[in-house]
Design a protein around this motif. Structure first.
Motif, short mmCIF file in Angstrom:
data_model
loop_
_atom_site.label_atom_id
_atom_site.label_comp_id
_atom_site.label_asym_id
_atom_site.label_seq_id
_atom_site.Cartn_x
_atom_site.Cartn_y
_atom_site.Cartn_z
N THR A 134 0.83 -1.20 0.00
CA THR A 134 0.00 0.00 0.00
C THR A 134 0.86 1.26 0.00
O THR A 134 0.36 2.35 -0.16
N HIS A 135 2.18 1.07 0.17
CA HIS A 135 3.09 2.21 0.12
C HIS A 135 3.74 2.34 -1.26
O HIS A 135 4.69 3.10 -1.42
N ALA A 136 3.23 1.62 -2.25
CA ALA A 136 3.77 1.71 -3.61
C ALA A 136 3.64 3.13 -4.13
O ALA A 136 2.67 3.83 -3.85
N VAL A 137 4.61 3.55 -4.91
CA VAL A 137 4.59 4.87 -5.53
C VAL A 137 3.76 4.84 -6.81
O VAL A 137 3.14 5.84 -7.18
N LEU A 138 3.74 3.69 -7.46
CA LEU A 138 3.08 3.59 -8.76
C LEU A 138 2.70 2.14 -9.02
O LEU A 138 3.07 1.24 -8.27
N ALA A 139 2.00 1.92 -10.10
CA ALA A 139 1.74 0.57 -10.61
C ALA A 139 1.94 0.59 -12.11
O ALA A 139 1.49 1.51 -12.81
N HIS A 140 2.64 -0.43 -12.61
CA HIS A 140 2.90 -0.58 -14.04
C HIS A 140 1.99 -1.68 -14.56
O HIS A 140 2.07 -2.82 -14.13
N ASN A 141 1.13 -1.32 -15.49
CA ASN A 141 0.13 -2.27 -16.01
C ASN A 141 0.72 -3.10 -17.15
O ASN A 141 0.19 -3.16 -18.25
N ASN A 142 1.84 -3.79 -16.86
CA ASN A 142 2.42 -4.70 -17.84
C ASN A 142 2.14 -6.14 -17.40
O ASN A 142 1.30 -6.38 -16.55
N PHE A 143 2.81 -7.09 -18.01
CA PHE A 143 2.52 -8.51 -17.80
C PHE A 143 1.08 -8.83 -18.16
O PHE A 143 0.41 -9.64 -17.54
N ILE A 144 0.63 -8.14 -19.20
CA ILE A 144 -0.66 -8.43 -19.81
C ILE A 144 -0.59 -7.93 -21.23
O ILE A 144 -0.01 -6.86 -21.49
N LEU A 145 -1.08 -8.70 -22.19
CA LEU A 145 -0.99 -8.32 -23.59
C LEU A 145 -2.32 -7.78 -24.09
O LEU A 145 -3.39 -8.26 -23.72
N GLY A 146 -2.23 -6.78 -24.93
CA GLY A 146 -3.43 -6.24 -25.54
C GLY A 146 -3.86 -4.91 -24.94
O GLY A 146 -3.97 -4.79 -23.72
N HIS A 147 -4.11 -3.94 -25.80
CA HIS A 147 -4.52 -2.60 -25.38
C HIS A 147 -5.81 -2.65 -24.57
O HIS A 147 -5.91 -2.06 -23.48
N ASP A 148 -6.81 -3.35 -25.07
CA ASP A 148 -8.10 -3.42 -24.37
C ASP A 148 -7.97 -4.12 -23.02
O ASP A 148 -8.64 -3.76 -22.04
N ASN A 149 -7.11 -5.13 -22.95
CA ASN A 149 -6.91 -5.84 -21.68
C ASN A 149 -6.30 -4.93 -20.63
O ASN A 149 -6.64 -5.01 -19.45
N LYS A 150 -5.39 -4.05 -21.05
CA LYS A 150 -4.81 -3.09 -20.11
C LYS A 150 -5.87 -2.14 -19.58
O LYS A 150 -5.95 -1.87 -18.37
N LEU A 151 -6.70 -1.62 -20.50
CA LEU A 151 -7.76 -0.70 -20.08
C LEU A 151 -8.71 -1.38 -19.12
O LEU A 151 -9.10 -0.81 -18.10
N ASN A 152 -9.10 -2.61 -19.44
CA ASN A 152 -10.05 -3.33 -18.58
C ASN A 152 -9.47 -3.58 -17.20
O ASN A 152 -10.18 -3.49 -16.19
N ARG A 153 -8.17 -3.90 -17.14
CA ARG A 153 -7.57 -4.16 -15.83
C ARG A 153 -7.50 -2.88 -15.01
O ARG A 153 -7.75 -2.90 -13.79
N PHE A 154 -7.17 -1.76 -15.65
CA PHE A 154 -7.21 -0.48 -14.93
C PHE A 154 -8.62 -0.22 -14.40
O PHE A 154 -8.81 0.20 -13.25
N LYS A 155 -9.62 -0.43 -15.23
CA LYS A 155 -11.00 -0.15 -14.83
C LYS A 155 -11.44 -1.08 -13.71
O LYS A 155 -12.12 -0.65 -12.77
N GLU A 156 -11.06 -2.36 -13.81
CA GLU A 156 -11.45 -3.32 -12.78
C GLU A 156 -10.86 -2.98 -11.42
O GLU A 156 -11.44 -3.32 -10.39
#
Length: 564
Positions: free
Chosen positions: A226-248
């Motif tokens: 919970t003290h993370a400075v950021l999150a990198h939305n990698n280790f997932i392929l596909g533009h839509d998959n990245k957006l969906n994971r952010f939204k989820e």
């Protein structure tokens, strides 16, 4: 002496806006940010949303308007531009802080910058990973690449990126269309000790993988701090998959009402020299314009009341306390005095709503005052988060002790600060049933694994510490008919937090000593109420208005005798 940079084609504009918005919310305008647009359409779209942008020439604008997946055919042609962009910045006399567009900051990027400079290396990169458990740590782990989605490169490392560009061009000439910037930069780092075209000896460092986590750690495990400075939305392929994971996960801010307002219009600079919050007769500021947007037949959810409020209001702090006190509340003045003192000590503003519009017919059962008050509480919190970094949401039945610690310093921004109700309040089997009912009530399907979820909790919402990151949680307030069965706003927020998997920082009962510890759960109280910092006179007190008012007076007078 550094510039935060990234690049985007037309397909990645929304990701870029999402990232830049998080930078502005955590660091205001103190960090220079520049996005390199790979097409004119991307340039125009980014500029229209208030992003500082410049164009990199592209032979065919249409060729670079679609998402290009990592290690897919055509990726090399796009990846080549990353080291080129970095070189442009380094050769202009700046160090380069590269941030991929699929990154969201929770805390200021200056934390990363200071950490990177403290390592005294030519380049400091995000830790690579083979997945949730594989972590690259230093030169001995080159079989696991350092991640080039995040790095701070000093001017002295320019020849490293020149070598990476040459390698990418050479591989492209050989027909390799899948190789990316990460492979090229890691190869140049490895070969720096013996390659003559890398003019200076390049030293490198690696960022802590739990403070600057990759997607394999943050999204795929329970290890994310919970003290993370950021999150990198990698280790997932596909533009839509990245957006969906952010939204989820409730980390998608692009194209939202608040993002557009903050990116394009920017909050106004206050013309104010106040040294403290002015509260007339111990009452908080009344935001009259909220009345115009909350309670129409079809409520306007995206209200902008904070922009048309009473001119005596002055935003002067990055922290705020909010509360709603509607209806017959004979104890309000006493409790507000204590809240005002606490706010002054925290250097925080106070925003409150103290009356409902006159056009409401109170005789109409549809307009339940308690339901309206709890809904107003959610909207007031959401709108306040549009202007402030952190907000402490208090029910108007909370008594604040004078020496209460600063909750903004205790709760990390990524988490919601709240008190988790354990078996002292009710059996956990009942809380699980409440959560299942709340999810059903507010449109979330229950998972087959809900019963086995080791992270299950039900939290009380009388004391909440929120940050701007939680705006999506409050973006769509529930309909007017919040009900007593699910404890009004409590059911809605528990369903939302469970669905978005937002971490809870448990404040414990010292910061929310609930009313049932005085009645039905008296024998389960963890300590004396006098030793609590915040006493919450919930409906568990089982008292009428007059008795509850006397209860609050007794608590306050007892603390007064102890100078608390």
């Amino acid at each position: 002496s550094f510039l935060l940079i990234s690049m985007a084609n037309a397909a990645h504009v929304s990701l870029a806006v999402n990232m830049v918005y998080s930078v502005r919310r955590t660091a205001s305008d103190s960090i220079g940010t520049l996005i390199f647009a790979l097409s004119r359409s991307a340039l125009q779209a980014l500029q229209s949303q208030g992003v500082d942008t410049t164009l990199i020439s592209w032979s065919n604008d249409n060729d670079n308007s679609r998402p290009v997946q990592v290690q897919s055919r055509g990726f090399a042609a796009v990846a080549l531009f990353k080291p080129v962009c970095v070189l442009v910045v380094l050769q202009s006399g700046y160090d380069a802080l590269w941030i991929d567009t699929d990154i969201v900051f929770f805390r200021s990027p200056m934390i990363l910058v200071n950490e990177a400079y403290s390592q005294a290396k030519s380049i400091v990169l995000q830790s690579g990973s083979l997945g949730p458990l594989g972590i690259a740590r230093g030169e001995a782990h080159f079989h696991v690449e350092a991640c080039t989605g995040i790095f701070l490169a000093k001017k002295e490392s320019a020849s490293l990126f020149e070598a990476a560009v040459q390698d990418l061009e050479r591989m492209s000439d050989r027909g390799d269309t899948k190789v990316g910037d990460q492979a090229a930069i890691n190869l140049a780092l490895f070969e720096a000790r013996f390659r003559r075209d890398i003019k200076t000896m390049t030293t490198f460092g690696v960022l802590d993988p739990l403070i600057y986590p990759a997607g394999g750690i943050f999204f795929q495990t329970n290890l994310s701090s919970t003290h993370a400075v950021l999150a990198h939305n990698n280790f997932i392929l596909g533009h839509d998959n990245k957006l969906n994971r952010f939204k989820e996960r409730g980390l998608w801010f692009s194209q939202s009402h608040d993002t557009n307002r903050y990116m394009i219009h920017r909050p106004p600079v206050p013309i104010c020299t106040l040294n403290q919050v002015h509260i007339d007769q111990a009452k908080p500021i009344v935001i009259d314009s909220l009345d115009r947007v909350l309670y129409s037949v079809n409520p306007i959810l995206n209200s902008t009341f904070l922009w048309t409020m009473d001119p005596v209001f002055c935003k002067r702090s990055k922290y705020a306390l909010t509360l709603v006190s509607i209806g017959q509340r004979p104890w309000a003045q006493l409790l507000f005095q204590r809240i005002a003192r606490y706010a002054k000590r925290l250097n925080a503003d106070v925003l409150g709503l103290c009356r409902l519009p006159q056009l409401i017919d109170y005789s109409n059962e549809k307009f339940n005052v308690d339901s309206l008050a709890k809904r107003a509480k959610l909207i007031l919190a959401a709108e306040t988060l549009s202007l402030y970094e952190r907000v402490l949401v208090l029910d108007d039945t909370v008594v604040v002790r004078r020496d209460t610690p600063d909750l903004f310093q205790i709760v990390p921004p990524l988490a919601i600060g709240a008190t988790i109700e354990d078996d002292r309040i009710r059996p956990q089997s009942q809380s699980k049933k409440l959560l299942a009912l709340a999810k059903l009530r507010h449109g979330y399907a229950s998972s087959e694994n809900d019963d086995q979820n080791s992270l299950f909790y039900w939290f009380n919402t009388g004391v909440l510490v929120l940050s701007w990151l939680h705006i999506p949680l409050l973006a769509n307030p529930p309909p007017l008919d919040l009900d007593r069965l699910l404890f009004w706003d409590q059911g809605f927020l528990n369903a939302q937090v469970n669905a978005f998997r937002i971490p809870i920082y448990n404040l414990g009962y010292r910061f929310n000593f609930v009313g049932s510890f005085f009645t039905t759960n008296f024998d389960k109280a963890p300590f004396s109420a006098i030793d609590a910092y915040l006493i919450h006179g919930t409906t568990g007190l089982l008292m009428n208005l007059q008795s509850r008012s006397h209860f609050f007076s007794n608590i306050s007078e007892t603390w007064d005798t102890l100078n608390l």
